[in-house]
Design an enzyme around this catalytic site. Sequence first.
Site, PDB file in Angstrom:
ATOM      1  N   ASP A  17       0.855  -1.091   0.072  1.00 28.18           N
ATOM      2  CA  ASP A  17      -0.077  -0.088  -0.261  1.00 28.18           C
ATOM      3  C   ASP A  17       0.973   1.189  -0.149  1.00 28.18           C
ATOM      4  O   ASP A  17       1.192   1.674   1.148  1.00 28.18           O
ATOM      5  CB  ASP A  17      -0.821  -0.038   1.286  1.00 28.18           C
ATOM      6  CG  ASP A  17      -1.980   0.956   1.303  1.00 28.18           C
ATOM      7  OD1 ASP A  17      -2.522   1.319  -0.007  1.00 28.18           O
ATOM      8  OD2 ASP A  17      -2.570   1.330   2.138  1.00 28.18           O
ATOM      9  N   GLU A  79      -7.484   5.103  -7.948  1.00 28.99           N
ATOM     10  CA  GLU A  79      -8.735   5.350  -7.348  1.00 28.99           C
ATOM     11  C   GLU A  79      -9.185   6.411  -8.123  1.00 28.99           C
ATOM     12  O   GLU A  79      -8.841   7.405  -8.569  1.00 28.99           O
ATOM     13  CB  GLU A  79      -8.394   5.912  -5.949  1.00 28.99           C
ATOM     14  CG  GLU A  79      -9.626   6.172  -5.003  1.00 28.99           C
ATOM     15  CD  GLU A  79      -9.545   5.931  -3.788  1.00 28.99           C
ATOM     16  OE1 GLU A  79     -10.346   6.535  -2.942  1.00 28.99           O
ATOM     17  OE2 GLU A  79      -8.438   5.700  -3.293  1.00 28.99           O
ATOM     18  N   LYS A 115     -10.458   1.587  -8.051  1.00 25.09           N
ATOM     19  CA  LYS A 115     -10.836   1.695  -6.613  1.00 25.09           C
ATOM     20  C   LYS A 115     -11.792   2.860  -6.470  1.00 25.09           C
ATOM     21  O   LYS A 115     -11.690   4.094  -6.885  1.00 25.09           O
ATOM     22  CB  LYS A 115      -9.492   2.297  -5.986  1.00 25.09           C
ATOM     23  CG  LYS A 115      -9.263   1.842  -4.446  1.00 25.09           C
ATOM     24  CD  LYS A 115      -8.050   2.098  -3.852  1.00 25.09           C
ATOM     25  CE  LYS A 115      -7.750   1.794  -2.633  1.00 25.09           C
ATOM     26  NZ  LYS A 115      -6.484   2.049  -1.929  1.00 25.09           N
ATOM     27  N   THR A 139     -13.300   0.206  -1.780  1.00 28.50           N
ATOM     28  CA  THR A 139     -12.530   0.719  -0.466  1.00 28.50           C
ATOM     29  C   THR A 139     -13.424   1.454   0.423  1.00 28.50           C
ATOM     30  O   THR A 139     -14.664   1.394   0.234  1.00 28.50           O
ATOM     31  CB  THR A 139     -11.397   1.328  -1.013  1.00 28.50           C
ATOM     32  OG1 THR A 139     -10.479   1.595   0.053  1.00 28.50           O
ATOM     33  CG2 THR A 139     -11.913   2.764  -1.518  1.00 28.50           C
ATOM     34  N   PHE A 161     -11.654  -2.448   5.900  1.00 26.40           N
ATOM     35  CA  PHE A 161     -10.590  -1.839   6.682  1.00 26.40           C
ATOM     36  C   PHE A 161     -10.520  -2.420   8.317  1.00 26.40           C
ATOM     37  O   PHE A 161     -11.731  -2.641   8.912  1.00 26.40           O
ATOM     38  CB  PHE A 161     -11.051  -0.359   6.686  1.00 26.40           C
ATOM     39  CG  PHE A 161     -10.298   0.571   5.814  1.00 26.40           C
ATOM     40  CD1 PHE A 161     -10.502  -0.246   4.354  1.00 26.40           C
ATOM     41  CD2 PHE A 161      -9.737   1.720   5.938  1.00 26.40           C
ATOM     42  CE1 PHE A 161      -9.858   0.544   3.055  1.00 26.40           C
ATOM     43  CE2 PHE A 161      -9.449   2.313   4.727  1.00 26.40           C
ATOM     44  CZ  PHE A 161      -9.324   2.024   3.476  1.00 26.40           C
TER      45      PHE A 161
END
Length: 301
Positions: A17, A79, A115, A139, A161
Amino acid sequence: MNSLVKLIKLKTEIVADTGDIDLIQKLKPLDVTTNPSLILNVCKDERFKTLLNTNDLEKILVNFGTEISKHIDGYISTEVNPIYSYDKEKTIEIARKIIKLYQENGIDKSRILIKIAATWEGIEAAKELELEEIKCNMTLIFSKTQALACAQAKVTLISPFVGRITDWYKSKGYEIKSIKDDYGVNNVKLIHNYFKDNNYKTIIMGASFRNIEQIKALAGLDKLTISPKLIEELNNDLDSNFKSNLEIDGDFSVDIINKENFNLEMSSNEMASTKLKEGIDKFITDTKILEEILAKIKIDF
């Protein structure tokens, strides 16, 4: 045997990441995830100035993604501008633009994950994009409801998450005595159980870790996206006695998630609704800062 090797032997794919290409070359992950915040962290670095040759946000993200693609064999996650998180049609438009830019750089769309924040509008956009064979990574997932809606939309991958959930519970005074009490870890385990019991094909990629104990607790997931700092800690950790603890131990049948019950369940889940909004707002803020920096760099050129 160190912990990172143990994770890999459990067939958990390690995803970096980061937007730092030099670190990617060093770590050699299979996949890489990026977002505007990560690109913001490295955009002032002279090493990457050649990638900042335009003030078009999508072109910058694709420049980084294209360079990253030279050093990995798997997916690059890029993203959609988070300002469009509640706009289905604009999300689809920007996703198509990103794919087109990658194709112009010689990168096949099969290697790209678009994303998108897991709002209802984002999930609906991903559902249409997947029908065009544009793969999506949903996400900012903080709840079972979000995850199930994504699976039923047949998206390629979700990123539930962990750390941000645990942070929220700690901020509310909840005591976490051991990793077994970790709310973020247990939420991902619950999602895993629902997916496996219902034969959903969507890949689960745990994200947002605060420590390597959280990572080891989710050993056996399809993928784990980890910051370079925690990858280094895993490299140096010699504890290889942990094991996968993702066994299905109940009936996890579910109803179809629609807009009405999605919004109802999200509004009644203070943690999930709060963290989703916070995550989107943070990405929007960092995106605006990144765009301001790009505008100045453009003038300098």
